[in-house]
Motif scaffolding. Structure first.
Motif, PDB file in Angstrom:
ATOM      1  N   ARG A  21       9.725   3.220   9.678  1.00  0.00           N
ATOM      2  CA  ARG A  21      10.290   4.469   9.175  1.00  0.00           C
ATOM      3  C   ARG A  21      11.651   4.155   8.581  1.00  0.00           C
ATOM      4  NH1 ARG A  21       8.514   9.538   9.584  1.00  0.00           N
ATOM      5  NH2 ARG A  21       6.748   8.695  10.728  1.00  0.00           N
TER       6      ARG A  21
ATOM      7  N   THR B 108       4.207  -0.175  10.910  1.00  0.00           N
ATOM      8  CA  THR B 108       4.838   0.714   9.953  1.00  0.00           C
ATOM      9  C   THR B 108       6.301   0.885  10.321  1.00  0.00           C
ATOM     10  OG1 THR B 108       4.123   2.613  11.221  1.00  0.00           O
ATOM     11  CG2 THR B 108       2.778   2.003   9.351  1.00  0.00           C
TER      12      THR B 108
ATOM     13  N   ASP C 184       8.084   1.958  13.580  1.00  0.00           N
ATOM     14  CA  ASP C 184       7.575   3.249  14.011  1.00  0.00           C
ATOM     15  C   ASP C 184       6.303   3.089  14.838  1.00  0.00           C
ATOM     16  OD1 ASP C 184       7.749   5.965  14.085  1.00  0.00           O
ATOM     17  OD2 ASP C 184       6.533   6.260  12.290  1.00  0.00           O
ATOM     18  N   HIS C 185       5.328   2.378  14.284  1.00  0.00           N
ATOM     19  CA  HIS C 185       4.080   2.098  14.991  1.00  0.00           C
ATOM     20  C   HIS C 185       3.761   0.624  14.828  1.00  0.00           C
ATOM     21  CE1 HIS C 185       3.117   6.268  15.638  1.00  0.00           C
ATOM     22  NE2 HIS C 185       3.302   6.533  14.360  1.00  0.00           N
TER      23      HIS C 185
ATOM     24  N   VAL D 109       0.854  -1.181   0.000  1.00  0.00           N
ATOM     25  CA  VAL D 109       0.000   0.000   0.000  1.00  0.00           C
ATOM     26  C   VAL D 109       0.888   1.228   0.000  1.00  0.00           C
ATOM     27  CG1 VAL D 109      -1.917  -1.108   1.161  1.00  0.00           C
ATOM     28  CG2 VAL D 109      -0.196   0.038   2.513  1.00  0.00           C
ATOM     29  N   ASP D 110       0.385   2.304  -0.557  1.00  0.00           N
ATOM     30  CA  ASP D 110       1.143   3.546  -0.583  1.00  0.00           C
ATOM     31  C   ASP D 110       0.791   4.367   0.642  1.00  0.00           C
ATOM     32  OD1 ASP D 110       2.377   2.912  -2.846  1.00  0.00           O
ATOM     33  OD2 ASP D 110       1.512   4.487  -4.096  1.00  0.00           O
ATOM     34  N   LEU D 111       1.798   4.774   1.357  1.00  0.00           N
ATOM     35  CA  LEU D 111       1.540   5.596   2.535  1.00  0.00           C
ATOM     36  C   LEU D 111       1.826   7.043   2.183  1.00  0.00           C
ATOM     37  CD1 LEU D 111       3.041   3.326   5.292  1.00  0.00           C
ATOM     38  CD2 LEU D 111       0.764   3.378   4.370  1.00  0.00           C
ATOM     39  N   ASP D 112       1.895   7.840   3.194  1.00  0.00           N
ATOM     40  CA  ASP D 112       2.144   9.265   3.057  1.00  0.00           C
ATOM     41  C   ASP D 112       3.301   9.551   2.108  1.00  0.00           C
ATOM     42  OD1 ASP D 112       2.223  11.907   3.543  1.00  0.00           O
ATOM     43  OD2 ASP D 112       3.378  11.718   5.399  1.00  0.00           O
ATOM     44  N   PRO D 113       3.060  10.238   1.001  1.00  0.00           N
ATOM     45  CA  PRO D 113       4.151  10.453   0.038  1.00  0.00           C
ATOM     46  C   PRO D 113       5.242  11.388   0.557  1.00  0.00           C
ATOM     47  CG  PRO D 113       2.167  11.607  -0.642  1.00  0.00           C
ATOM     48  CD  PRO D 113       1.786  10.780   0.535  1.00  0.00           C
ATOM     49  N   PHE D 114       4.972  12.076   1.661  1.00  0.00           N
ATOM     50  CA  PHE D 114       5.955  13.046   2.137  1.00  0.00           C
ATOM     51  C   PHE D 114       6.972  12.447   3.089  1.00  0.00           C
ATOM     52  CE2 PHE D 114       2.616  15.833   0.728  1.00  0.00           C
ATOM     53  CZ  PHE D 114       3.342  16.818   0.080  1.00  0.00           C
TER      54      PHE D 114
ATOM     55  N   GLY E 200      15.263  12.339   2.547  1.00  0.00           N
ATOM     56  CA  GLY E 200      14.021  12.323   1.803  1.00  0.00           C
ATOM     57  C   GLY E 200      14.168  11.701   0.427  1.00  0.00           C
TER      58      GLY E 200
ATOM     59  N   PRO F 292      13.312  12.048   6.147  1.00  0.00           N
ATOM     60  CA  PRO F 292      13.990  13.283   6.572  1.00  0.00           C
ATOM     61  C   PRO F 292      14.067  13.422   8.094  1.00  0.00           C
ATOM     62  CG  PRO F 292      12.228  13.758   5.000  1.00  0.00           C
ATOM     63  CD  PRO F 292      12.166  12.305   5.263  1.00  0.00           C
TER      64      PRO F 292
ATOM     65  N   VAL G   8       7.864   5.942   4.853  1.00  0.00           N
ATOM     66  CA  VAL G   8       7.400   4.876   5.737  1.00  0.00           C
ATOM     67  C   VAL G   8       6.848   3.749   4.868  1.00  0.00           C
ATOM     68  CG1 VAL G   8       6.929   6.075   7.889  1.00  0.00           C
ATOM     69  CG2 VAL G   8       5.291   6.218   6.043  1.00  0.00           C
TER      70      VAL G   8
END
Lengths: 162, 273
Positions: B160, B158, B150-151, B114-119, B186, B165, B122
């Motif tokens: 990291r 997830t 991370d979580h 799955v795609d997570l936050d693009p910024f 990044g 960054p 993770v």
């Protein structure tokens, strides 16, 4: 909210869930930056059509789910989606009467505001990257707005969601 | 009015969540409830993968099998030598009275497509609380360090990546033990070291490994190779770029290392956020 006359809540839930799926479905690398803001689009449609049923509360809860799914700061997307729907509800009388391409322009502006709010939250967290791709999702979403609008309106009328 | 309340609620949530760990119960509950969404989102890529496997010809599979068997043999041979070296290392270290943790138990996990936050960098893996994953566990792949947990949620967690960054990895140069911190930039193809003076003994091609300081990452796992050193005569620190060894951009399977940090005062010192 759930007056005995309101019906079709399942359709609203289903479209929001589908939007959540589409938000995390993997895209070929490089296309990810152009992913439309499905959740924003769907919530904008429903709050425009049925502002008494889909309000900031629904948007906020959806945002929390998105935050968990995407592993962002809890509350970030919730805030930006609540903001989106809040603006739509304030302006829904006006936006409803616009021709569809002007609606798309409004959608673009509102989604951009939502993205800026996200960027600002990220900046507070210390990792804000800003590049030319930043506003692409809002642009792609606005371009898709006429299709989404027609589709969801068709569904809403067919299933007589009110 | 409700909007104002929700804004306040979001801000409160974000501030609490920023201090990690306090909101984990909420996150875990929502994550477990939303797990079907993840499963549905994963369907297209799973379908492609299955089709790919079904359509692979018998000859291709046999060739791959052969190739893997050869590699296995090469590694087995190399391992024999390593075993001897390891025993020697332990003996020498026991002379020096320093501890060395070997054979950390590992857990294999697969990437959830799955795609997570693009910024932020993770990724999501398919092992969670049920498999005993813990926050802060080091994650590696076949060629190097990938990141840390991370979580953790009941069915997934997830990770990291070290290229995020906001992530910093305590590292040392393998050649001479020079210690520093590698910061994510990044980008999946580069990490930065900004804290080494211009005259530090570091060269292009040097292998950079985890230093074990901070207690998150066990010692000695490869992080990357020095790919560029930019020295600006006006600054007292050079910018050193590292090409990560782990395939950060195309992760398929990862290994989670169960690391019991040695009870040293340093164990608490590492916070990578």
């Amino acid at each position: 909210m759930n007056s005995p006359r309101s019906r079709g809540g399942w359709l609203i839930t289903a479209t929001v869930l589908l939007a959540l799926v589409l938000t995390i479905v993997p895209l070929p690398s490089g296309l990810g930056a152009f992913r439309p803001e499905w959740i924003g689009l769907v919530l904008i449609y429903w709050s425009l059509a049925l502002p008494n049923r889909v309000g900031v509360g629904v948007a906020w809860l959806t945002g929390i789910v998105q935050d968990v799914l995407q592993s962002t700061l809890l509350g970030a997307h919730a805030l930006s989606l609540a903001l989106t729907v809040f603006i739509i509800i304030q302006l829904h009388q006006r936006i409803r009467n616009l021709p569809i391409w002007q609606q798309a322009l409004n959608v673009f502006a509102i989604l951009l505001i939502a993205r800026v709010s996200l960027l600002w939250i990220r900046g507070l967290g210390g990792s804000a990257e800003f590049d030319w791709q930043f506003w692409m999702p809002a642009l792609v979403s606005a371009a898709l707005w006429p299709i989404i609008f027609m589709l969801l309106r068709g569904l809403r009328r067919y299933y007589r969601v009110n | 009015m409700r909007f104002v309340l929700l804004v306040v609620a979001s801000l409160a949530l974000m501030m609490t969540d920023y201090r990690q760990g306090l909101l984990d119960p909420i996150r875990q509950t929502v994550s477990a409830l939303a797990h079907p969404i993840r499963l549905v989102a994963e369907l297209p890529s799973q379908f492609i993968e299955t089709a790919d496997q079904q359509l692979a010809s018998r000859r291709q599979l046999m060739a791959e099998n052969e190739r893997l068997r050869n590699r296995q043999q090469v590694f087995q041979a190399r391992l024999q030598r390593l075993d001897a070296l390891e025993v020697e290392n332990i003996r020498l270290r026991s002379l020096l009275d320093s501890s060395y943790d070997l054979e950390q138990p590992v857990l294999i996990a697969e990437l959830v497509q799955v795609d997570l936050d693009p910024f932020s960098h993770v990724i999501e893996i398919d092992k969670g609380l049920g498999a005993g994953v813990e926050v802060g566990q080091a994650v590696i792949d076949a060629s190097g360090v990938i990141g840390q947990v991370d979580h953790v949620a009941p069915f997934s967690s997830t990770i990291r990546l070290i290229s995020d960054p906001g992530h910093a990895t305590p590292v040392q140069v393998n050649r001479n033990g020079l210690r520093s911190v590698a910061l994510g930039a990044g980008r999946t193809d580069v990490l930065n070291i900004n804290s080494l003076p211009n005259n530090a003994d570091i060269q292009i091609g040097d292998l950079v490994v985890t230093s074990g300081l901070g207690g998150r990452f066990p010692t000695g796992y490869p992080v990357g190779e020095v790919s560029a050193i930019k020295t600006n005569p006006g600054d007292s620190f050079s910018t050193i770029q590292i090409a990560p060894s782990g395939a950060l951009g195309r992760i398929q399977e990862v290994l989670l290392i169960r690391h019991e940090p040695a009870p040293t005062p340093q164990a608490e010192a590492g916070d990578d956020e």
